[in-house]
Motif scaffolding. Structure first.
Motif, PDB file in Angstrom:
ATOM      1  N   ARG A  98      -3.161  -4.046   0.977  1.00 41.57           N
ATOM      2  CA  ARG A  98      -4.193  -3.330   0.222  1.00 41.57           C
ATOM      3  C   ARG A  98      -5.477  -3.134   1.014  1.00 41.57           C
ATOM      4  O   ARG A  98      -6.080  -2.058   0.995  1.00 41.57           O
ATOM      5  CB  ARG A  98      -4.502  -4.098  -1.079  1.00 41.57           C
ATOM      6  CG  ARG A  98      -5.550  -3.415  -1.954  1.00 41.57           C
ATOM      7  CD  ARG A  98      -5.886  -4.241  -3.177  1.00 41.57           C
ATOM      8  NE  ARG A  98      -6.556  -5.492  -2.837  1.00 41.57           N
ATOM      9  CZ  ARG A  98      -7.857  -5.590  -2.541  1.00 41.57           C
ATOM     10  NH1 ARG A  98      -8.625  -4.516  -2.497  1.00 41.57           N
ATOM     11  NH2 ARG A  98      -8.385  -6.769  -2.259  1.00 41.57           N
ATOM     12  N   VAL A  99      -5.908  -4.191   1.732  1.00 41.75           N
ATOM     13  CA  VAL A  99      -7.214  -4.109   2.408  1.00 41.75           C
ATOM     14  C   VAL A  99      -7.133  -3.461   3.786  1.00 41.75           C
ATOM     15  O   VAL A  99      -8.170  -3.194   4.401  1.00 41.75           O
ATOM     16  CB  VAL A  99      -7.872  -5.499   2.514  1.00 41.75           C
ATOM     17  CG1 VAL A  99      -8.062  -6.115   1.133  1.00 41.75           C
ATOM     18  CG2 VAL A  99      -7.070  -6.432   3.413  1.00 41.75           C
ATOM     19  N   VAL A 100      -5.923  -3.224   4.294  1.00 42.24           N
ATOM     20  CA  VAL A 100      -5.767  -2.535   5.573  1.00 42.24           C
ATOM     21  C   VAL A 100      -5.623  -1.041   5.308  1.00 42.24           C
ATOM     22  O   VAL A 100      -4.901  -0.623   4.399  1.00 42.24           O
ATOM     23  CB  VAL A 100      -4.536  -3.073   6.339  1.00 42.24           C
ATOM     24  CG1 VAL A 100      -4.227  -2.198   7.549  1.00 42.24           C
ATOM     25  CG2 VAL A 100      -4.788  -4.500   6.790  1.00 42.24           C
ATOM     26  N   ARG A 101      -6.303  -0.231   6.088  1.00 43.10           N
ATOM     27  CA  ARG A 101      -6.244   1.219   5.889  1.00 43.10           C
ATOM     28  C   ARG A 101      -4.848   1.743   6.208  1.00 43.10           C
ATOM     29  O   ARG A 101      -4.070   1.099   6.915  1.00 43.10           O
ATOM     30  CB  ARG A 101      -7.256   1.914   6.804  1.00 43.10           C
ATOM     31  CG  ARG A 101      -6.955   1.785   8.291  1.00 43.10           C
ATOM     32  CD  ARG A 101      -7.825   2.688   9.120  1.00 43.10           C
ATOM     33  NE  ARG A 101      -7.575   2.510  10.544  1.00 43.10           N
ATOM     34  CZ  ARG A 101      -6.548   3.061  11.198  1.00 43.10           C
ATOM     35  NH1 ARG A 101      -5.683   3.821  10.552  1.00 43.10           N
ATOM     36  NH2 ARG A 101      -6.396   2.848  12.503  1.00 43.10           N
ATOM     37  N   LYS A 102      -4.535   2.922   5.730  1.00 39.19           N
ATOM     38  CA  LYS A 102      -3.273   3.564   6.061  1.00 39.19           C
ATOM     39  C   LYS A 102      -3.229   3.819   7.556  1.00 39.19           C
ATOM     40  O   LYS A 102      -4.162   4.395   8.125  1.00 39.19           O
ATOM     41  CB  LYS A 102      -3.124   4.867   5.280  1.00 39.19           C
ATOM     42  CG  LYS A 102      -2.977   4.649   3.782  1.00 39.19           C
ATOM     43  CD  LYS A 102      -2.847   5.959   3.039  1.00 39.19           C
ATOM     44  CE  LYS A 102      -2.705   5.704   1.529  1.00 39.19           C
ATOM     45  NZ  LYS A 102      -2.603   6.978   0.765  1.00 39.19           N
ATOM     46  N   GLY A 103      -2.167   3.373   8.187  1.00 32.64           N
ATOM     47  CA  GLY A 103      -2.071   3.460   9.635  1.00 32.64           C
ATOM     48  C   GLY A 103      -2.602   2.226  10.341  1.00 32.64           C
ATOM     49  O   GLY A 103      -2.529   2.132  11.561  1.00 32.64           O
ATOM     50  N   GLY A 104      -3.130   1.254   9.566  1.00 34.03           N
ATOM     51  CA  GLY A 104      -3.656   0.028  10.152  1.00 34.03           C
ATOM     52  C   GLY A 104      -2.552  -0.988  10.421  1.00 34.03           C
ATOM     53  O   GLY A 104      -1.383  -0.780  10.078  1.00 34.03           O
ATOM     54  N   TYR A 105      -2.928  -2.109  11.021  1.00 28.61           N
ATOM     55  CA  TYR A 105      -1.942  -3.102  11.460  1.00 28.61           C
ATOM     56  C   TYR A 105      -2.284  -4.496  10.970  1.00 28.61           C
ATOM     57  O   TYR A 105      -3.451  -4.879  10.854  1.00 28.61           O
ATOM     58  CB  TYR A 105      -1.843  -3.117  12.985  1.00 28.61           C
ATOM     59  CG  TYR A 105      -1.218  -1.865  13.536  1.00 28.61           C
ATOM     60  CD1 TYR A 105       0.157  -1.770  13.719  1.00 28.61           C
ATOM     61  CD2 TYR A 105      -2.004  -0.757  13.844  1.00 28.61           C
ATOM     62  CE1 TYR A 105       0.735  -0.612  14.197  1.00 28.61           C
ATOM     63  CE2 TYR A 105      -1.435   0.408  14.331  1.00 28.61           C
ATOM     64  CZ  TYR A 105      -0.065   0.471  14.506  1.00 28.61           C
ATOM     65  OH  TYR A 105       0.505   1.624  14.964  1.00 28.61           O
ATOM     66  N   ILE A 106      -1.232  -5.262  10.713  1.00 28.85           N
ATOM     67  CA  ILE A 106      -1.349  -6.665  10.341  1.00 28.85           C
ATOM     68  C   ILE A 106      -0.635  -7.499  11.394  1.00 28.85           C
ATOM     69  O   ILE A 106       0.514  -7.214  11.742  1.00 28.85           O
ATOM     70  CB  ILE A 106      -0.719  -6.922   8.959  1.00 28.85           C
ATOM     71  CG1 ILE A 106      -1.504  -6.186   7.883  1.00 28.85           C
ATOM     72  CG2 ILE A 106      -0.660  -8.423   8.659  1.00 28.85           C
ATOM     73  CD1 ILE A 106      -0.850  -6.201   6.530  1.00 28.85           C
ATOM     74  N   VAL A 107      -1.326  -8.503  11.926  1.00 28.60           N
ATOM     75  CA  VAL A 107      -0.745  -9.410  12.915  1.00 28.60           C
ATOM     76  C   VAL A 107      -0.633 -10.787  12.260  1.00 28.60           C
ATOM     77  O   VAL A 107      -1.631 -11.359  11.818  1.00 28.60           O
ATOM     78  CB  VAL A 107      -1.610  -9.500  14.184  1.00 28.60           C
ATOM     79  CG1 VAL A 107      -0.990 -10.480  15.180  1.00 28.60           C
ATOM     80  CG2 VAL A 107      -1.764  -8.129  14.828  1.00 28.60           C
ATOM     81  N   LEU A 108       0.582 -11.271  12.182  1.00 29.20           N
ATOM     82  CA  LEU A 108       0.834 -12.561  11.542  1.00 29.20           C
ATOM     83  C   LEU A 108       1.348 -13.565  12.555  1.00 29.20           C
ATOM     84  O   LEU A 108       2.311 -13.296  13.281  1.00 29.20           O
ATOM     85  CB  LEU A 108       1.871 -12.391  10.426  1.00 29.20           C
ATOM     86  CG  LEU A 108       2.292 -13.677   9.702  1.00 29.20           C
ATOM     87  CD1 LEU A 108       1.203 -14.111   8.712  1.00 29.20           C
ATOM     88  CD2 LEU A 108       3.618 -13.483   8.963  1.00 29.20           C
ATOM     89  N   LEU A 109       0.715 -14.728  12.618  1.00 28.62           N
ATOM     90  CA  LEU A 109       1.206 -15.877  13.369  1.00 28.62           C
ATOM     91  C   LEU A 109       1.502 -16.957  12.349  1.00 28.62           C
ATOM     92  O   LEU A 109       0.600 -17.408  11.642  1.00 28.62           O
ATOM     93  CB  LEU A 109       0.163 -16.367  14.370  1.00 28.62           C
ATOM     94  CG  LEU A 109       0.016 -15.519  15.619  1.00 28.62           C
ATOM     95  CD1 LEU A 109      -1.444 -15.372  15.982  1.00 28.62           C
ATOM     96  CD2 LEU A 109       0.762 -16.180  16.770  1.00 28.62           C
ATOM     97  N   GLU A 110       2.751 -17.344  12.219  1.00 23.90           N
ATOM     98  CA  GLU A 110       3.120 -18.248  11.129  1.00 23.90           C
ATOM     99  C   GLU A 110       4.182 -19.240  11.579  1.00 23.90           C
ATOM    100  O   GLU A 110       5.108 -18.898  12.304  1.00 23.90           O
ATOM    101  CB  GLU A 110       3.653 -17.425   9.950  1.00 23.90           C
ATOM    102  CG  GLU A 110       4.104 -18.228   8.757  1.00 23.90           C
ATOM    103  CD  GLU A 110       2.957 -18.959   8.079  1.00 23.90           C
ATOM    104  OE1 GLU A 110       3.211 -19.980   7.411  1.00 23.90           O
ATOM    105  OE2 GLU A 110       1.790 -18.509   8.212  1.00 23.90           O
TER     106      GLU A 110
END
Length: 225
Positions: free
Chosen positions: A121-133
């Motif tokens: 929701r909070v990332v714009r369209k075309g944006g990226y999420i980087v997860l380290l888990e």
């Protein structure tokens, strides 16, 4: 791995944005949940040329001193983020999901899913999420570890030689479960790497954490959805 995260974000940044002649990188917004003192956010930003930085912590007052004076420290809940839709270009979450716990394993998984939907929701369209888990390959042992850590927390018991703290409850997900949560949220995974971790014999022999590791996942919110 921190360097790899930085390079992952940098590879998603159009060259025209990172060019010193345009200065457009200053207008990119990068946010990290659970960023502590901001060390990792500062490292990533220095490599990717992003200077508009936000660090979100559940207990923000504990981390008032950030390593970079340009980092905006914000208090908030990962499942109910205090940001408007499409606020950020990049979002980084490190070792967060397994700390989102409820009274049951099922409720804990739901919290992880809620957080990922908030990421989208909070990332714009075309944006990226980087997860380290951190993950546990075995669902049975991940569930057992959750209920053991929950019980120890209620009983106020710590076993230091085993690495269990009475204040810490963990609900590790399997790599497939993490992938499924991102797929269910409608995001596209562009990069996924798993790094198995060597564990002490005392943990390996219990089987509870014999197959744990760290995952690096990069997902995008496509402009269509």
């Amino acid at each position: 791995m921190l360097q790899e995260v930085a390079m992952s974000i940098q590879s998603k940044t159009p060259s025209s944005w990172t060019s010193s002649s345009t200065g457009a990188a200053k207008h990119q917004r990068s946010w990290r949940w659970g960023g502590g003192s901001g060390y990792m956010l500062d490292l990533v930003a220095s490599h990717a040329g992003i200077s508009n930085l936000y660090n979100c912590e559940l207990v923000a007052h504990a981390y008032r001193q950030q390593v970079n004076e340009h980092i905006n420290l914000v208090g908030g809940d990962a499942c109910h983020l205090p940001f408007k839709d499409g606020t950020f270009d990049f979002l980084i979450a490190k070792n967060l999901l397994h700390h989102l716990v409820g009274m049951t394993r099922g409720r804990s998984k739901k919290k992880a899913g809620d957080a990922i939907r908030e990421f989208k929701r909070v990332v714009r369209k075309g944006g990226y999420i980087v997860l380290l888990e951190q993950y546990n390959e075995h669902e049975f042992f991940a569930s057992a570890l959750f209920y053991i850590s929950l019980l120890f927390s209620f009983l106020n018991i710590s076993i230091r030689w085993f690495g269990w703290n009475r204040k810490v409850i963990v609900s590790f997900l399997t790599p497939q479960q993490i992938k499924s949560l991102f797929a269910e949220s409608g995001m596209r995974i562009e990069l996924l790497r798993c790094y198995p971790l060597a564990v002490p014999r005392r943990l390996k022999y219990t089987l509870l954490m014999s197959k744990i590791g760290r995952m690096l996942l990069v997902a995008t919110r496509d402009g269509i959805t």
